[in-house]
Design an enzyme around this catalytic site. Structure first.
Site, PDB file in Angstrom:
ATOM      1  N   ASP A  14       5.467 -10.460 -26.668  1.00 12.62           N
ATOM      2  CA  ASP A  14       6.642  -9.999 -25.918  1.00 12.62           C
ATOM      3  C   ASP A  14       6.113  -9.226 -24.715  1.00 12.62           C
ATOM      4  OD1 ASP A  14       9.377  -9.299 -25.311  1.00 12.62           O
ATOM      5  OD2 ASP A  14       9.005  -7.315 -26.144  1.00 12.62           O
ATOM      6  N   SER A  15       7.036  -8.883 -23.820  1.00 10.16           N
ATOM      7  CA  SER A  15       6.648  -8.083 -22.664  1.00 10.16           C
ATOM      8  C   SER A  15       6.342  -6.637 -23.059  1.00 10.16           C
ATOM      9  CB  SER A  15       7.788  -8.085 -21.646  1.00 10.16           C
ATOM     10  OG  SER A  15       8.955  -7.573 -22.258  1.00 10.16           O
ATOM     11  N   TYR A  46       9.770  -8.085 -17.996  1.00 13.50           N
ATOM     12  CA  TYR A  46       9.700  -9.453 -17.486  1.00 13.50           C
ATOM     13  C   TYR A  46      11.068  -9.870 -16.922  1.00 13.50           C
ATOM     14  CZ  TYR A  46       5.211 -10.657 -19.806  1.00 13.50           C
ATOM     15  OH  TYR A  46       3.892 -10.741 -20.198  1.00 13.50           O
ATOM     16  N   GLY A  47      12.111  -9.240 -17.461  1.00 12.35           N
ATOM     17  CA  GLY A  47      13.477  -9.714 -17.209  1.00 12.35           C
ATOM     18  C   GLY A  47      13.951  -9.610 -15.778  1.00 12.35           C
ATOM     19  N   CYS A  77      10.263 -13.045 -27.050  1.00 16.63           N
ATOM     20  CA  CYS A  77      10.812 -12.530 -25.803  1.00 16.63           C
ATOM     21  C   CYS A  77      11.793 -13.590 -25.315  1.00 16.63           C
ATOM     22  CB  CYS A  77       9.677 -12.326 -24.802  1.00 16.63           C
ATOM     23  SG  CYS A  77      10.230 -11.872 -23.159  1.00 16.63           S
ATOM     24  N   ASN A  78      13.043 -13.209 -25.226  1.00 12.82           N
ATOM     25  CA  ASN A  78      14.057 -14.184 -24.797  1.00 12.82           C
ATOM     26  C   ASN A  78      13.842 -14.609 -23.351  1.00 12.82           C
ATOM     27  OD1 ASN A  78      16.569 -14.438 -26.872  1.00 12.82           O
ATOM     28  ND2 ASN A  78      15.512 -12.494 -27.097  1.00 12.82           N
ATOM     29  N   THR A  79      13.346 -13.681 -22.541  1.00 10.67           N
ATOM     30  CA  THR A  79      13.113 -13.997 -21.136  1.00 10.67           C
ATOM     31  C   THR A  79      12.052 -15.097 -21.028  1.00 10.67           C
ATOM     32  OG1 THR A  79      13.614 -11.708 -20.606  1.00 10.67           O
ATOM     33  CG2 THR A  79      12.489 -12.985 -18.908  1.00 10.67           C
ATOM     34  N   GLU A 156      12.680   1.113 -24.816  1.00  4.28           N
ATOM     35  CA  GLU A 156      11.258   1.493 -24.726  1.00  4.28           C
ATOM     36  C   GLU A 156      11.111   3.022 -24.844  1.00  4.28           C
ATOM     37  OE1 GLU A 156       8.219  -0.412 -23.607  1.00  4.28           O
ATOM     38  OE2 GLU A 156       9.217  -2.322 -23.952  1.00  4.28           O
ATOM     39  N   CYS A 188      17.965 -10.464 -26.195  1.00  2.97           N
ATOM     40  CA  CYS A 188      16.737  -9.807 -25.734  1.00  2.97           C
ATOM     41  C   CYS A 188      16.199  -9.094 -26.965  1.00  2.97           C
ATOM     42  CB  CYS A 188      17.041  -8.797 -24.626  1.00  2.97           C
ATOM     43  SG  CYS A 188      15.628  -7.734 -24.220  1.00  2.97           S
ATOM     44  N   THR A 189      14.911  -9.251 -27.233  1.00  6.23           N
ATOM     45  CA  THR A 189      14.375  -8.700 -28.485  1.00  6.23           C
ATOM     46  C   THR A 189      14.293  -7.176 -28.475  1.00  6.23           C
ATOM     47  OG1 THR A 189      12.156  -9.171 -27.629  1.00  6.23           O
ATOM     48  CG2 THR A 189      13.116 -10.771 -29.165  1.00  6.23           C
ATOM     49  N   HIS A 190      14.487  -6.557 -27.300  1.00  7.25           N
ATOM     50  CA  HIS A 190      14.565  -5.094 -27.280  1.00  7.25           C
ATOM     51  C   HIS A 190      15.911  -4.601 -27.833  1.00  7.25           C
ATOM     52  CE1 HIS A 190      11.144  -5.259 -24.529  1.00  7.25           C
ATOM     53  NE2 HIS A 190      11.062  -3.943 -24.539  1.00  7.25           N
TER      54      HIS A 190
HETATM   55  N1  DGL Z   1      12.151  -8.338 -24.852  1.00  5.72           N
HETATM   56  C1  DGL Z   1      12.312  -9.225 -23.752  1.00  5.72           C
HETATM   57  C2  DGL Z   1      13.379 -10.250 -24.012  1.00  5.72           C
HETATM   58  O1  DGL Z   1      13.632 -10.579 -25.156  1.00  5.72           O
HETATM   59  C3  DGL Z   1      12.393  -8.780 -22.372  1.00  5.72           C
HETATM   60  C4  DGL Z   1      12.414  -7.429 -21.887  1.00  5.72           C
HETATM   61  C5  DGL Z   1      11.882  -7.435 -20.481  1.00  5.72           C
HETATM   62  O2  DGL Z   1      10.678  -7.486 -20.367  1.00  5.72           O
HETATM   63  O3  DGL Z   1      12.670  -7.430 -19.533  1.00  5.72           O
HETATM   64  O4  DGL Z   1      13.955 -10.794 -23.096  1.00  5.72           O
END
Ligand code: DGL
Length: 274
Positions: A14-15, A46-47, A77-79, A156, A188-190
């Site tokens: 993931d990011s 990453y998003g 990471c969904n992105t 975060e 988004c996994t966050h």
């Molecule tokens: N956790 C990441 C996701 O699932 C992205 C968070 C990010 O880096 O913007 O999209």
């Protein structure tokens, strides 16, 4: 792949810390698997980056995991799943599992009124990754999407109960509340880190879908199909790599995984980019 390939670890990236929400599910569902986690904490988020940058970073992350001899890669990471999965599958010859397919299938299983909300990073939402997949799987479904970029830094920072987090969630989710959705994909996994706040704001009648939970079953199937499920019965171990060690990484990782996280190793960015 040969017989001993099943002993190799599963790579998860993931990011940042978001992918730990996925690791948590793996620890319960696949307790005998070894896991190598990579969080690209030096380059999160990453998003809000361009597709080409996310593809470049994702290829580097996957290459790093492959250097640790992983048998499969979970793009937690969904992105990266939205933008880079085709490129990853084209480049690497091992099973690569993303979040969008599993999250979409789980949402369609859950929705009764066929009105599904999706929240995610700007990249995931602007690429309409979930809307496209949901509509491909069921053209009658209505999809309402909303980018919630500030949720990533809040997660975060571990701001899981602060007033500011509630206020930001109100602002983001207000529009979705008027759409009568009965299911909301945490795209988004966050976001599962903030699920308490999100559930409170969106209301108790909306079912939240955690794409990480949904992905575990798919990974199990994929490993089984490829004869890659670990035969170990003594419990697996997890090793964590990050590209920067943010002060809160250990604290939040432990809060989220509910167990001590030791031996977090920093990887120099230069080694990823060569
Ligand atoms: N956790 C990441 C996701 O699932 C992205 C968070 C990010 O880096 O913007 O999209």
């Amino acid at each position: 792949m040969n017989n001993t390939d099943s002993d190799k670890p599963i790579g998860i990236f993931d990011s940042g810390i978001g992918g730990l929400t996925v690791v948590k599910r793996f620890l319960t569902a696949l307790p005998n698997e070894n896991i190598i986690y990579f969080g690209d904490t030096a380059r999160v988020p990453y998003g809000s980056k361009s597709n080409s940058t996310v593809i470049e970073y994702s290829l580097q992350d996957a290459r790093f995991l492959l250097s640790k001899n992983v048998k499969a890669i979970v793009v937690a990471c969904n992105t990266a799943s939205s933008v880079a999965i085709d490129e990853l599958r084209k480049t690497f010859d091992i099973p690569i599992i993303g979040m969008i397919g599993p999250g979409s299938k789980a949402a369609l299983k859950e929705t009764k009124n066929k009105k599904v909300g999706v929240i995610g990073t700007r990249a995931t939402i602007s690429n309409s990754a979930y809307a496209k997949r949901l509509k491909f799987l069921d053209p009658s479904v209505e999809v309402f999407e909303k980018a919630c970029p500030l949720f990533v830094p809040l997660a975060e920072e571990g701001w899981i109960k602060k007033n500011a987090t509630f206020e930001i969630a109100e602002e983001y989710l207000n529009e979705l509340r008027s759409k009568e959705i009965d299911t909301l994909v945490l795209g988004c996994t966050h976001y599962p880190i903030l699920s308490g706040v999100i559930q409170k704001v969106i209301g108790p009648n909306v079912k939240l879908i955690d794409s990480g939970i949904a992905s575990v079953e798919i990974v199990k199937e994929e490993l089984k199909k490829n004869n890659l499920l670990s035969q170990r019965d003594s419990g697996g171990e997890s090793i964590f790599y990050v590209s920067d060690i943010p002060t809160k990484f250990k604290e939040i990782a432990e809060l989220f995984l509910g167990k001590p996280v030791n031996g977090i190793t920093k990887v120099e960015l230069e080694t990823l980019t060569v």
